[in-house]
Every structure is written in C-alpha cells, then in structure tokens.
Design a protein around this motif. Structure first.
Motif, PDB file in Angstrom:
ATOM      1  N   SER A  96       1.039  -1.287  -0.007  1.00 28.95           N
ATOM      2  CA  SER A  96       0.151   0.139  -0.196  1.00 28.95           C
ATOM      3  C   SER A  96       0.648   1.576   0.259  1.00 28.95           C
ATOM      4  CB  SER A  96      -0.925  -0.213   1.166  1.00 28.95           C
ATOM      5  OG  SER A  96      -1.587   0.951   1.132  1.00 28.95           O
ATOM      6  N   LYS A 100       1.256   4.450  -2.752  1.00 29.20           N
ATOM      7  CA  LYS A 100       1.015   5.737  -3.150  1.00 29.20           C
ATOM      8  C   LYS A 100       2.405   5.832  -3.333  1.00 29.20           C
ATOM      9  CE  LYS A 100      -1.145   5.460   1.734  1.00 29.20           C
ATOM     10  NZ  LYS A 100      -1.462   5.526   2.699  1.00 29.20           N
ATOM     11  N   GLY A 103       1.864   6.582  -7.031  1.00 28.72           N
ATOM     12  CA  GLY A 103       0.851   7.873  -7.465  1.00 28.72           C
ATOM     13  C   GLY A 103       2.173   9.129  -7.448  1.00 28.72           C
ATOM     14  N   GLU A 107       1.739  11.700 -10.587  1.00 27.35           N
ATOM     15  CA  GLU A 107       1.260  13.274 -10.516  1.00 27.35           C
ATOM     16  C   GLU A 107       3.085  13.945 -10.772  1.00 27.35           C
ATOM     17  OE1 GLU A 107      -1.706  14.066 -10.558  1.00 27.35           O
ATOM     18  OE2 GLU A 107      -2.184  12.024  -9.348  1.00 27.35           O
ATOM     19  N   PRO A 145      -9.666  -2.213  -3.052  1.00 23.55           N
ATOM     20  CA  PRO A 145      -9.289  -0.614  -3.060  1.00 23.55           C
ATOM     21  C   PRO A 145      -7.973  -0.253  -3.668  1.00 23.55           C
ATOM     22  CG  PRO A 145     -10.231  -0.513  -0.813  1.00 23.55           C
ATOM     23  CD  PRO A 145      -9.482  -2.079  -1.641  1.00 23.55           C
ATOM     24  N   ILE A 146      -6.712  -0.830  -2.989  1.00 25.43           N
ATOM     25  CA  ILE A 146      -5.556   0.003  -3.693  1.00 25.43           C
ATOM     26  C   ILE A 146      -5.468   0.170  -5.324  1.00 25.43           C
ATOM     27  CG2 ILE A 146      -3.303  -0.279  -3.905  1.00 25.43           C
ATOM     28  CD1 ILE A 146      -3.675  -2.158  -1.673  1.00 25.43           C
ATOM     29  N   GLN A 148      -8.147  -0.164  -7.350  1.00 18.49           N
ATOM     30  CA  GLN A 148      -8.801   1.161  -7.960  1.00 18.49           C
ATOM     31  C   GLN A 148      -8.928   2.629  -7.699  1.00 18.49           C
ATOM     32  OE1 GLN A 148     -12.957   2.066  -5.973  1.00 18.49           O
ATOM     33  NE2 GLN A 148     -13.872   2.178  -6.796  1.00 18.49           N
ATOM     34  N   LYS A 149      -8.312   3.287  -6.315  1.00 16.97           N
ATOM     35  CA  LYS A 149      -7.074   4.127  -6.238  1.00 16.97           C
ATOM     36  C   LYS A 149      -5.873   4.312  -7.419  1.00 16.97           C
ATOM     37  CE  LYS A 149      -6.290   7.331  -2.874  1.00 16.97           C
ATOM     38  NZ  LYS A 149      -6.086   7.319  -1.369  1.00 16.97           N
ATOM     39  N   THR A 150      -5.579   3.883  -7.469  1.00 17.06           N
ATOM     40  CA  THR A 150      -3.795   3.572  -7.266  1.00 17.06           C
ATOM     41  C   THR A 150      -3.493   3.644  -9.271  1.00 17.06           C
ATOM     42  OG1 THR A 150      -2.950   2.599  -5.584  1.00 17.06           O
ATOM     43  CG2 THR A 150      -1.765   2.523  -7.707  1.00 17.06           C
ATOM     44  N   LEU A 153      -8.332   4.940 -10.984  1.00 16.67           N
ATOM     45  CA  LEU A 153      -8.817   6.810 -10.987  1.00 16.67           C
ATOM     46  C   LEU A 153      -7.361   7.469 -11.708  1.00 16.67           C
ATOM     47  CD1 LEU A 153     -10.964   6.448  -7.857  1.00 16.67           C
ATOM     48  CD2 LEU A 153     -11.653   6.580  -9.561  1.00 16.67           C
ATOM     49  N   ARG A 154      -5.998   6.939 -11.154  1.00 16.49           N
ATOM     50  CA  ARG A 154      -5.753   7.620 -12.060  1.00 16.49           C
ATOM     51  C   ARG A 154      -5.245   7.317 -13.589  1.00 16.49           C
ATOM     52  NH1 ARG A 154      -2.688   6.588  -6.736  1.00 16.49           N
ATOM     53  NH2 ARG A 154      -2.412   9.009  -6.235  1.00 16.49           N
ATOM     54  N   LYS A 159      -9.874  12.221 -13.276  1.00 12.25           N
ATOM     55  CA  LYS A 159     -10.561  13.692 -12.299  1.00 12.25           C
ATOM     56  C   LYS A 159     -10.374  14.522 -13.523  1.00 12.25           C
ATOM     57  CE  LYS A 159     -12.108  12.911  -7.544  1.00 12.25           C
ATOM     58  NZ  LYS A 159     -12.647  12.940  -6.306  1.00 12.25           N
TER      59      LYS A 159
END
Length: 228
Positions: A96, A100, A103, A107, A145-146, A148-150, A153-154, A159
């Motif tokens: 996890s 991060k 991620g 970015e 969840p990892i 999906q988020k990492t 969604l990226r 977004k």
C-alpha cells in the motif's frame, strides 16, 4: 558477497543473484543494511531488493517495507516485485505504501496536463508490477481499493484528464502500454476472484471503448470473475 554487492554494476547483480539463493536470517539481515543505506547507489538498492525477493521469506517483508517509499521509482519497483514474491498477507501494508509512492511519481510526471509517452510507459509498467504483487498476496478486501485508487482512477478514469502526446514514430506505444497494464490487472482480479472486481474492469472498458483489444481483455475478465 555483500562487499561485492555494494560496488554496483555487473558485480552487484552477480552478488545479488548468489545472495538470493541463501535463504537464511543472517543473509536477510545483511541485505537489509545495504537496502537501507542512504549512501548506497540506486542500482545497488535495486539489486538488493531483488535478492530479498529471491529469498522470499516472511522475514524479508519488514526490510523491504522500509524501502517501499524510496524516492527512486526503480527501487520502489524492485521492492514491489520482491514483496509479491513473499506471497504473504503481511506484505499488503508495505505494498500500500509502494502504491502511494507510485502515485506520487505519476503525479510528478504530468506537466501542464501532459505526460510524455516514455514516462507514461514507465509509470504503467510500475502499476503492472503492483497488480502482480497484489495478486500474489491474495487478499481482495485490501487489494481492490488499492487497484481502484492507484491504477483505475489515475490511469483510466482521472478527474482531471491528461494527454500523452506522441509523433508518428511512436503513436502505438501508449495503447500497447495500456493493454499490457489491463492484462495484468485482469490477471490480478481473476486470481483474487472477488465479484466486486468486475466494476474495475467495467470502468476501464468504458474509458477506452475504441480500443478493441483492451475492451476484449476487460470483457473476458468480467466473464471469468462472474457475479453480478
């Protein structure tokens, strides 16, 4: 062997290969010191993480986890792959942390809404290693969840949209990188065998409906996972 490992280069890789065959606590302890040495070169830390991955004892998780947020993405990649080879649930927390850090690298790679295609390929390859490792550790409640988020969604449903500019010589690279990542995400979700994984593949499929191979991978994965 440790002294040879610390020299870097080809000798370091050879030493790491040999050390990886020594599955004992003393070797793990010695490798941990090298991995956590702030003065060690990046290629040395990468080789060290790989050696710990070859040893793959549960005792390797703690020293690997301490390097999961390294500033060098190559070290994080090696740590991620090594954690996956331990195949224990204790690796999920450091994975996890590695997610991060990936991620953060993602970015930082986006400048002015654009991501250079070579960077894009590297970042997606890192995410692929993460998917592989999560599959090996086998806990859907933590892994989904990892993922999906990492990743989802990226890369696929951000977004803030981004572009990956290419020229006519390299216009196929982004699509190939996406397809390879989807294959690894699909394999991970099928191994985890949780019906909730369908939603991740559905989101990816909806994001790139014009990429037939990608859509096909998603649909095959959705069917394999089953459920509603």
């Amino acid at each position: 062997m440790i002294a040879q490992l610390e020299k870097g280069g080809g000798r370091s890789a050879e030493a790491a290969k040999e050390l990886g065959t020594r599955k004992d606590a003393e070797t793990v302890k010695a490798l941990a010191k090298v991995l956590h040495n702030p003065k060690a070169l990046s290629d040395v830390r990468v080789a060290t993480a790989r050696a710990l991955g070859e040893i793959a004892l549960p005792e390797c998780v703690k020293p690997l986890g301490a390097a999961a947020e390294d500033a060098d993405f190559r070290v994080v990649d090696a740590v991620t792959e090594a954690l996956g080879k331990t195949k224990v649930k204790e690796a999920l927390d450091p994975l996890s942390k590695a997610a991060k850090q990936m991620g953060v690298s993602w970015e930082k790679s986006i400048r002015g809404g654009e991501l250079i295609f070579t960077e894009y390929k590297l970042r997606l390859a890192s995410f692929g290693l993460l998917a592989d490792a999560l599959a090996s550790c086998g806990d859907a409640a933590t892994a989904l969840p990892i993922l999906q988020k990492t990743i989802v969604l990226r890369v696929f449903t951000p977004k803030e949209p981004y572009t990956v500019p290419t020229d006519e010589r390299f216009d196929e690279i982004p699509g190939k990188a996406r397809l390879e990542l989807v294959k690894r995400v699909r394999a991970c979700l099928e191994k985890l065998a949780d019906p909730q994984g369908r939603a991740l593949l559905e989101a990816i499929r909806g994001a790139y409906p014009a990429e037939a191979a990608l859509v096909g991978e998603c649909e095959a994965g959705i069917q394999a996972i089953g459920g509603e």
